[in-house]
Design an enzyme around this catalytic site. Structure first.
Site, short mmCIF file in Angstrom:
data_model
loop_
_atom_site.label_atom_id
_atom_site.label_comp_id
_atom_site.label_asym_id
_atom_site.label_seq_id
_atom_site.Cartn_x
_atom_site.Cartn_y
_atom_site.Cartn_z
N GLU A 74 29.17 -49.42 -79.67
CA GLU A 74 29.65 -48.05 -79.84
C GLU A 74 30.40 -47.63 -78.70
O GLU A 74 29.91 -47.55 -77.61
CB GLU A 74 28.33 -47.25 -80.08
CG GLU A 74 27.66 -47.50 -81.23
CD GLU A 74 26.54 -46.65 -81.55
OE1 GLU A 74 26.51 -45.73 -80.69
OE2 GLU A 74 25.54 -47.15 -82.49
N GLU B 142 19.39 -50.23 -81.14
CA GLU B 142 19.11 -49.41 -79.58
C GLU B 142 17.57 -49.46 -79.57
O GLU B 142 16.86 -48.34 -79.68
CB GLU B 142 19.63 -48.08 -79.82
CG GLU B 142 21.16 -47.81 -79.66
CD GLU B 142 21.76 -46.68 -79.70
OE1 GLU B 142 22.96 -46.30 -79.26
OE2 GLU B 142 21.23 -45.52 -80.16
#
Length: 684
Positions: A315, A151
């Protein structure tokens, strides 16, 4: 790089953190995953100190055992390079790697993403750990791919360390070459900001006002941060390509100040996204009319698809979520996890990985629930995941590799996104208008894409779509306007909103009548404009016959003057001092047209334009759907797949005038069909 989708079979998996659990659990965990229909796990993105407990001392025993066990159970493995969370020994010994806030506060060890991308030492150590891991696992039969870092630009997307100021200066020297050109680009003569030596140039810093940098400097800052992030990712991507050439490379995210399109084009095999639809249900504007809530997450998934037509969800939300002190999301209702999984798939995901296998018993994310609860016993989420696994074992081979189909694209670009963070005279409008257009299209079951205008965008890229909606591109190069004109001439329809075309790529206002670069394309000028704020109330727009009911003109109004005899007035203001003046126009351009809507779109206005364009759902001739059901289409060699997703707590009635087969159940459906709350159908 040329992208060939390396995902040749559909994969459903889960994030797994064996370093957080006793070894005696591992074998049983992996066995149960396989029995549930999972086929892949993601590991190690936060495990640097496990691999390198001391500087230069590397050990792989823990993950060797886990990855060998995964192979024994027939599970594939994705390994994350662990550079989002450096070890304590690293940040203590080399404090220059730490990030610094705008106010000059050095971030300390203890959370994540507390480093900067431009530290030479951090680049060196990141490359070294990536190489050690890649060389060790490059030939392991279970390892199929790598996730770079985790991320990028999450938590924080601004960087003000000494290394960043130095790198920014070098970046500007490459971009502008001379100080004269820099001063011109930044309009430095204003407020006497002119620079006479490169050493005087920095990233934005605190000034007399709390935070009010030069706007042109602030725009370049965002471009620099993006380039720095991509450059740092490239350090690791090169290592992985060299040391593990048989395994694919991706990264996950979609955060600010990063050109994810360029990063994917240059470095990755495909892009990955982390999908948590409940963010849209807990953070929605309570004053918003007709909010889409978790269905609105499909707009972000469409953005992900613009980067990578077939992508991975690294995710996928699998339960209630939250940190100890923030983000307190409730538990998904029965069926919602399944719905959100198919939402991701409907929008282009060929791999979905749940976060996480077991809820953490310690740390900041003890409330970010996974499939398993702390007690490790049976629960509803596990049963739902097993159902999905069984369904996708049959349906997945028919889905993988298919591509989404749409005739309408919502258009964006990074320059306007980044400039609009600071410029309140156009920035707040773009997300509002895109969201309202998305609502209108969703409720009429018209699939859409998101398209980013970039330096390499071609006419062929635009011609894939019948309609382009580019709501408020304040920054518009003349070359972009010329390309859009070619698109319209060839038969396309381009739709603009207020605040279009009046800035160049530096963020300077053109010394031309508004809408600047777009003026010739739309055939109008802006006579005057006003914010709708304070005591000023939204004006009313009356539309031409057949254009729908009157609508309000919200937030900002351009008063238009027709400049070409090819322009047709579609709507006029019906209130305020500009009553009777044009508000909506359509200019005939070759075989197509260019529309100008002199306000910020709401759903009602978007619906009126859709009606005047004659747009309708691609399934209208055989399928009747209520508003609560989303339609997306993925095309493949065997024909289209029609995804139908019910986001409501109530059942939805569908009417099929011809028989269709549901890919999930295998049932043939016709006539009246009830789609259960949070239900999913995939019709062939």
């Amino acid at each position: 790089m040329t992208h060939v989708n390396p995902i040749n079979e559909f994969a459903l998996g889960v994030c797994y953190y064996p370093e957080q659990w006793p070894e005696e659990l591992w074998d049983d965990d992996l066995r149960r995953m396989k029995e549930m229909g999972l086929s892949i796990i993601r590991v190690a993105e936060f495990a640097w100190s496990v691999f390198e407990p001391e500087e230069g001392v590397f050990q792989f025993d823990l993950f060797d055992k886990v990855i060998d066990l995964a192979h024994k159970h027939g599970l594939k493995v994705i390994i994350g390079t662990p550079t989002a969370t450096p070890p304590a020994w690293l940040t203590f010994k080399y404090p220059e790697v730490l990030n610094v806030t705008f106010d000059g506060v050095t971030l300390q060890h203890g959370l994540r993403r507390h480093t900067n991308y431009n530290s030479p030492k951090y680049r060196e150590l990141s490359a070294r750990i990536a190489r050690q891991m890649a060389e060790h696992y490059c030939d392991h039969p279970a390892v199929v791919g790598w996730q770079i870092d985790n991320e990028f630009n999450c938590e924080i997307s601004e960087f003000y360390s000494e290394a960043d100021h130095l790198a920014f200066r070098e970046w500007l020297q490459r971009k502008y070459v001379t100080l004269d050109k820099l001063n011109e680009a930044w309009g430095a003569v204003f407020w006497n900001q002119t620079y006479s030596a490169w050493e005087q140039v920095f990233l934005p810093r605190p000034t007399a006002a709390p935070r009010q940098p030069n706007p042109h400097q602030a725009l370049d800052e965002k471009r620099f941060i993006s380039d720095s992030t991509i450059s740092y990712a490239e350090v690791q991507a090169k290592v992985l390509r060299e040391a593990a050439p048989k395994q694919w490379v991706t990264t996950n995210g979609l955060f600010g100040h990063l050109d994810s399109h360029r990063m994917t084009d240059e470095l990755l095999d495909f892009f990955s996204y982390d999908s948590y639809p409940q963010f849209s249900t807990i953070n929605f504007d309570k004053n918003e009319e007709n909010p889409l809530l978790d269905r609105g997450w499909s707009l972000t998934l469409s953005t992900t698809r613009s980067i990578s037509p077939n992508f991975c969800i690294m995710e996928q939300q699998a339960g209630p979520g939250g940190w100890v002190n923030r983000m307190d999301m409730p538990s998904p209702k029965p069926g919602q996890m399944r719905l959100w999984t198919y939402q991701s798939i409907a929008h282009g995901a060929d791999m979905v990985i749940y976060f996480r296998w077991r809820t953490a018993a310690f740390g900041n994310e003890i409330y970010w629930h996974g499939l398993n609860d702390y007690h490790n016993g049976p629960n509803r989420r596990l049963r739902e995941a097993a159902q999905i696994g069984a369904e996708l074992a049959k349906a997945g081979p028919h889905i993988v590799g298919t591509r989404n189909r749409a005739e309408v694209a919502l258009v964006r670009d990074y320059d306007n996104e980044w400039d609009g963070e600071y410029d309140i005279w156009h920035g707040p409008f773009s997300w509002k208008s895109s969201k309202e257009w998305f609502k209108a299209l969703q409720h009429q079951h018209i699939p859409n894409d998101v398209l980013y205008m970039r330096s390499g965008t071609t006419l062929a890229d635009l011609q894939r779509y019948r309609v382009l909606v580019y709501p408020h591109p304040a920054i518009m190069r003349d070359e972009t306007a010329a390309l859009l004109e070619q698109y319209a001439e060839s038969g396309g329809t381009i739709i603009f909103g207020c605040r279009t075309g009046y800035k160049d790529e530096r963020g300077h206002c053109y010394m031309r009548p508004f809408p600047g670069a777009a003026a010739r394309l739309v055939g109008i000028s802006v006579e005057e404009f006003t914010q709708i704020k304070g005591t000023r109330k939204p004006a009313t727009i009356e539309w031409k016959q057949g254009g729908g009911e009157a609508t309000t003109a919200d937030l900002f109004n351009d008063v238009l003057t027709v400049e070409s005899d090819t322009v047709e007035i579609i709507g006029k203001y019906a209130s305020d001092y500009y009553a009777g003046k044009p508000a909506v126009t359509r200019n005939a351009v070759g075989a197509g047209s260019a529309w100008y809507y002199g306000a910020v779109f709401n759903e009602a206005a978007a619906r009126n334009v859709i009606g005047l364009l004659g747009l309708s759902s691609p399934v209208a001739n055989w399928l009747s759907l209520p508003e609560q059901v989303e339609l997306t289409i993925r095309d493949g060699e065997a024909g289209p797949l029609y995804f139908l997703l019910n986001y409501a707590e109530d059942a939805a009635e569908l009417i099929l005038s011809e028989p269709r087969t549901d890919l999930i159940s295998g049932d043939t459906l016709q006539g009246s069909v009830v789609l259960e709350p949070y239900g999913v159908l995939i019709l062939t």
